[in-house]
Every structure is written in C-alpha cells, then in structure tokens.
Write a protein that holds these residues in place. Structure first.
Motif, PDB file in Angstrom:
ATOM      1  N   ILE A 308       0.823  -1.212   0.000  1.00  0.00           N
ATOM      2  CA  ILE A 308       0.000   0.000   0.000  1.00  0.00           C
ATOM      3  C   ILE A 308       0.853   1.257   0.000  1.00  0.00           C
ATOM      4  O   ILE A 308       0.463   2.287  -0.560  1.00  0.00           O
ATOM      5  CB  ILE A 308      -0.971  -0.017   1.205  1.00  0.00           C
ATOM      6  CG1 ILE A 308      -2.034   1.061   1.047  1.00  0.00           C
ATOM      7  CG2 ILE A 308      -0.218   0.101   2.524  1.00  0.00           C
ATOM      8  CD1 ILE A 308      -3.173   0.936   2.019  1.00  0.00           C
ATOM      9  N   THR A 311       2.245   1.786  -3.658  1.00  0.00           N
ATOM     10  CA  THR A 311       1.251   2.255  -4.636  1.00  0.00           C
ATOM     11  C   THR A 311       1.177   3.776  -4.664  1.00  0.00           C
ATOM     12  O   THR A 311       0.837   4.365  -5.694  1.00  0.00           O
ATOM     13  CB  THR A 311      -0.140   1.694  -4.298  1.00  0.00           C
ATOM     14  OG1 THR A 311      -0.516   2.127  -2.987  1.00  0.00           O
ATOM     15  CG2 THR A 311      -0.152   0.188  -4.347  1.00  0.00           C
ATOM     16  N   ILE A 365      -2.274  -5.054   0.127  1.00  0.00           N
ATOM     17  CA  ILE A 365      -3.665  -4.661  -0.129  1.00  0.00           C
ATOM     18  C   ILE A 365      -4.532  -5.849  -0.521  1.00  0.00           C
ATOM     19  O   ILE A 365      -5.768  -5.780  -0.407  1.00  0.00           O
ATOM     20  CB  ILE A 365      -3.738  -3.573  -1.219  1.00  0.00           C
ATOM     21  CG1 ILE A 365      -3.140  -4.062  -2.539  1.00  0.00           C
ATOM     22  CG2 ILE A 365      -3.050  -2.302  -0.751  1.00  0.00           C
ATOM     23  CD1 ILE A 365      -3.257  -3.062  -3.666  1.00  0.00           C
ATOM     24  N   VAL A 433      -6.937   0.480  -5.339  1.00  0.00           N
ATOM     25  CA  VAL A 433      -6.540   0.381  -3.933  1.00  0.00           C
ATOM     26  C   VAL A 433      -7.755   0.567  -3.024  1.00  0.00           C
ATOM     27  O   VAL A 433      -7.930  -0.171  -2.038  1.00  0.00           O
ATOM     28  CB  VAL A 433      -5.445   1.424  -3.618  1.00  0.00           C
ATOM     29  CG1 VAL A 433      -5.117   1.421  -2.129  1.00  0.00           C
ATOM     30  CG2 VAL A 433      -4.193   1.148  -4.430  1.00  0.00           C
TER      31      VAL A 433
END
Length: 632
Positions: A308, A311, A365, A433
């Motif tokens: 995460i 990203t 994620i 996400v």
C-alpha cells in the motif's frame, strides 16, 4: 511587534534545531526513567511556536515587497560568500506549509509510534528535518540552499534507517543516501560553476543575470544539466527514482513529510533555478523528457504494486514529473500550484494508509477489505486525498490544471495528452486500492479493526478539511502574483475542451478501476502476457537490474582493478624498497669487524669510487679532445 517578528523570520528554522538539541538526552538514551514522551512534547512545542510565528509573519508580509537579509559569512580577497534570506509571501507561505504539515505529522506520530522506545530519537530527527525544509523555503543563497539540501539527505538517511536492526531497512537507507548523493555531487559542480560565473549570485538575481549572461551554448547546457541533477535525485525522478520506493521501509510519519514536502523541496529549488534553464534549450528539453518519462512510467509502476505504501510512492514521482515539465516549459507559477495541491493531498493519503497499517499490522492490499464501515475517518481521508490528486471538481488539482489551460500560458496538445494519461492511470490505481482495502468483505487481518486513536484521527480529519478547501489557493493565485510579478511571465493561448477532457479521462479511469477484475486470493494473473507486464512494472522496469549490469558492474570492475593495482604494483614497489633495505643492512653487518684500518680503507675506496663516477664523463671528454688535437 509584528514587524519585529517579520524581520526575525530567519529564526523560524531554528525552532526545530532547538527542539532536536534539547531532546538529545532522550535521543541518546541518557534519560530513561521518564520514558521518551517528554522529547516528543518538547519538539511538538517548538513546532507549534514555529507555526504561530510563521502564521503571523505570513499575514504581515501579504501584499508587501520582498525583503532580503544578507549575512556576509566569509570575505577573503575577492571571495565573498554570503548567506541570504528572502522574506516574501511565496517563501513565507511555503515555510508555513512546511510547519503546518510537520505539526500534523508529529501529532500523528504520537499515536502511530506510541509503543516505540526510540520515540525521542525519532522526534529529534523530525525537528532536524523540519528545520532543513523551512530553511530551504526562505533561502536566497546558492551556498546556503546546498548545505540545507545536504542536511535533508542526511535526515532522510537517518529516518529511513530508523529501525536499523532490520537488514532490509539498513539497505534501504543506504540506497536512498547514495542515490541522492549522486545528484547532490553533480549539483555541487553546478553551484560552484554558477557562483563563478555569477560572482556570488543569489536566486533573486538569477533572472537579471540570465538576461545578460555571456555563456557559450555548450557551457549553458552543461550548467543547466548539472543543476537539474540535484532536484532529480531529491524528487525521485528517472533515473534516480528508486530510492523513494525503498524509503518506504522507514516510519510512516516520516513518510508523510517525505512524500509531500521533502520531495517538494527539491522541486522548489528547481523552480528558483528556472532562469538558468532558459539559457539553453538542452536544459529545458531535458526537464521535459525527465518529467514525461517519470510521470508515465511511475504511474504504470504504481498500478502493479500490492504494497500500500509503494502504490502511493510511485504516484509521488509521477506528479513531481509534471512539475519538471512545467519548469521546463517555463510555467513556474503552475509548478508552484502543482506542488501545493499535491503536497496536501499526498500527506492526507499517507495519513490514511498509516492508519490502516497501524490497525492491521499489514501492508498487502490483497489481504485487506471491508474497512469502510470500521474506519470511517480513514476511509473519508483516503477518498478525499484521492480526489484531490486527480482532476475532480471542485478540489485544488482541478483549479490548478484549469489555470494551466485557461489562457495564462502557452501550451500544446502533447501536454494535454500527458496530463490526461497521468490522470487516467492515477484514477485506476487509486480506485483499485480503494476497492481492495475499503470495499468488499472483511478479510482475516481486517475483521477486528477499529478506528485509529485521536492523535492519529485529529490530524487526519483536519487535513481532510484543508484538502477540501485548498481550491481557494489556485483561485486566488493572481493576488500572489501581484507581489511577485517580476518572477513570472505570462503568455496567452487557450486549449479548447482541455478541462472536459481531463475530467473525462479521470472519470474513465475511475470507471475502469471499478469494473476491472481484482483477485484477492492470488496477486499474479495466470495469462503470461499480463504476468510479463505486471513483472515489468512491479520491478520498476527492471531499472535496478539494469544498474546492476551497467553502473554497478563498471564500478565493481574498476574497484577490483584499483585493488589489484594497489596490492601488486604500489604495495609491491613499497615492499621491494623495504626488502632491499633489509638485505642491504644484513649484508653490511658482516663488514663490522671492529678494526679501524678496515673502516678507513672502506671510506677511501668509497670516496674513490664516487669521484670516479663523477669525473668519468669529464675524463672521456678530455681524452677525446687530446686525441683530436695531438693524434693517437
């Protein structure tokens, strides 16, 4: 009183230094009985003072002409090294932004790192971080700015390597430090060259100097390229972009600053150097190429990540790439607005994901889901931060890009294409996400999650409100230009339908992100072509491996050659001299007989030999003269 505070605005960065110095006993571990909390409170108090002082001087400076404070640091012969400070609405506003985000990040850290016994050391480093960032915003001196950027590099190394007991953290800190050092060294060459040509030039004099600079085209190009290198490393731009991804191993509160205002500091310096880049089309073209490559490539890399933090870190590089493009085109006020809008939204996003990591102890994620009902403040923060990054009305990025295409600047169709592509890819990534983390059914690691404690929730909610209101800055930017008009230029050209296209591409990316198939059970697709694409982007276009077989290999081979040369040539010659001295000494010791007549004979023979060697050439010349004069 307010005028006195304005004149002493140069002291604001020292609040952070003072806080870091006072907390040294806790940072070094000398004080243990009280725990590390007092160190955190001391640094928070100093940051509050910096924020209050900055707020007062910002409002006092509004509408006034910029003021300059010059300190002659070293004067020797013709050398005059000065440390200059510029107090203007732009510089003081930037410093106030640094203090505000730093204050929220430090309050946030009280909750995120509440169980860390190195909390005092963390807050001491954060104080140093804040001081260097604040100094960069008001510095008008090339020398001072370079020193502050070096302090930022050191602070980044120490904060990324904060949990130094973990081998991966140590590697990340080392790589981040060395990568930024490459850009810093080349930047130093440019600073020295620029100072030589400009005779102690400051940023405020660059535009006037650039208009009359008698530089050959090659010199101007090399000077511009060297000055680009430093911000390229600081802003994690291609090919020095890998360090920001690895820096995610550090504590998330430091990541809030790093992905919002630390990278912006490098771009801020780049903006102030823009008049130098206008001297050569090579420099401007290089900025556009670097920015375009990073913006597109980093946006694609972000989509392939399942960590995460990563990203969003690649997204940071992508949006800073747009700033590079704006500077390359000479659109410096757009670059300022991009920095502001991105910094606010990205700080909010990192607060949101930090809240997720704190509660789930997880960063993958694909192992999350169903958090929206359990963490409403975190969900709202992520949604607002995402909307603040892409072109959605009425948030700040929309009005920033609207100003870019409303006729204030000369723009082209290719720029609109790049912005549409970046918005499109960012919308897909952020929607992907959001779906995996907040929507769907709860997973094993998210079933017992609750909202974060108040030290994390209050900064997150506060920054959410700020993000919703930051559209007022782009709308009122013309008021800022009234006090800094000589710094900006204006041309007139309008790209029709630019904003509808940008909004449409954002909406298309959002729709694709909602409809695309997402698998939680496995993170890799079964189709080989999709797997190849995923590996290509997930491994950062294999840039690290390319470095391994090119730059790293070349340095390794050169190091081995120099080691061989040192061991067998240099050391061999030195060892030969030593052995010759030993053997000659051992040979001469047998001549020590204790008889004086032997010593006299030795001295006489040696002197005779020396005289023979000295006069051998003269005797040959005398013999040749005698033979030519009197015959054989």
């Amino acid at each position: 009183m307010s005028e006195w505070l304005l004149h002493n605005s140069w002291f604001i960065p020292f609040y952070g230094v003072i806080g870091a110095a006072i907390t040294l006993p806790w940072s070094a571990g000398f004080v243990r009985k009280t725990g590390p909390r007092p160190a955190a409170y001391i640094n928070l108090f100093m940051t509050v003072l910096a924020f209050i002082h900055g707020s007062i001087v910002f409002w006092v400076s509004w509408g006034q002409q910029p003021q300059k404070i010059v300190l002659h640091w070293l004067q020797v012969a013709d050398l005059d090294l000065t440390l200059a400070i510029e107090l203007s609405p732009v510089s003081l506003g930037a410093m106030e932004g640094v203090a505000g985000i730093s204050l929220l990040a430090q309050i946030y850290a009280l909750g995120y790192m509440e169980k860390d016994w190195s909390l005092g050391r963390f807050y001491g480093l954060m104080g140093l971080f804040e001081a260097a960032l604040s100094g960069v915003t008001i510095s008008d001196s090339l020398l001072l700015t370079y020193g502050l950027l070096e302090t930022l590099t050191l602070s980044t190394y120490l904060l990324v390597g904060f949990w130094y007991a973990q081998p991966l953290v140590v590697t990340a800190a080392r790589d981040a430090f060395l990568t930024k050092r490459v850009g810093d060294i080349i930047l130093l060459m440019g600073v020295v060259a620029l100072s030589s040509y400009g005779q102690g030039l400051s940023f405020s004099q660059l535009e006037e100097w650039a208009a009359t600079a008698p530089l050959p085209p090659l010199t101007a190009a090399l000077l511009g390229l060297s000055l680009i290198a430093g911000p390229t490393g600081k802003c994690a731009q291609f090919p020095l972009n890998l360090w920001l991804d690895e820096a995610m191993e550090g504590p998330n509160p430091a990541g809030i600053l790093r992905n919002s205002i630390v990278v912006s500091a490098g771009a801020y310096v780049l903006i102030k150097l823009q008049p130098v880049f206008s001297l050569s089309p090579v420099s401007s073209t290089a900025l556009i190429i670097i920015g375009t490559t990073t913006a597109i490539a980093a946006s694609l890399m972000a989509i392939a990540q399942i960590d995460i933090k990563r990203t969003l870190s690649h997204s940071t590089s992508a949006y800073l790439g747009l700033v590079f493009i704006a500077v390359g085109l000479g659109h410096v006020d757009i670059a300022f607005l991009l920095l502001f809008s991105h910094a606010i939204a990205k700080a909010l996003l990192f607060m949101s994901i930090g809240s997720i990591i704190f509660n789930t102890s997880n960063q993958n994620i694909t192992e999350m889901g169903g958090l929206w009902s359990r963490m409403p403040a975190t969900t709202t923060a992520f949604a607002v931060g995402s909307a603040g990054l892409i072109t959605l009305l009425p948030l700040g990025m929309f009005w920033t890009l609207n100003r870019w295409f409303n006729g204030s600047w000369q723009v082209s169709g290719w720029l609109l294409g790049i912005l549409c592509l970046v918005n499109f890819l960012s919308a897909i990534n952020l929607t992907r996400v959001f779906r995996l983390v907040f929507l769907g059914e709860s997973q094993m690691k998210t079933r017992r999650v609750v909202e974060s404690p108040w030290p994390m929730a209050v900064p997150m909610v506060s920054l959410t409100i700020v993000t919703l209101l930051d559209f007022m800055i782009p709308q009122r930017w013309s008021l800022w230009l009234s006090s800094t008009a000589p710094f900006f230029g204006v041309e007139q050209a309008v790209v029709p339908l630019a904003m509808p296209l940008l909004v449409a591409f954002s909406a298309i990316g959002f729709a694709i992100g909602l409809k695309m198939e997402l698998h939680r059970a496995w993170a890799r697709p079964t189709q080989k072509y999709w797997r190849l694409l995923q590996d290509l982007f997930a491994y950062d276009l294999y840039i690290e491996r390319i470095y391994g077989v090119t730059v790293v290999l070349a340095v390794s081979l050169f190091s081995r050659f120099t080691a061989w040369l040192d061991r067998y040539i240099v050391d061999g010659l030195v060892n030969f001299v030593g052995l010759a001295a030993i053997f000659s000494g051992n040979a001469l010791k047998y001549n020590v007989s204790g008889q004086s007549q032997f010593y006299v004979l030795t001295i006489v023979a040696s002197v005779a030999l020396l005289f023979g060697l000295l006069f051998s050439g003269q005797w040959a010349a005398i013999s040749a003269y005698w033979s030519s004069a009197f015959g054989p």
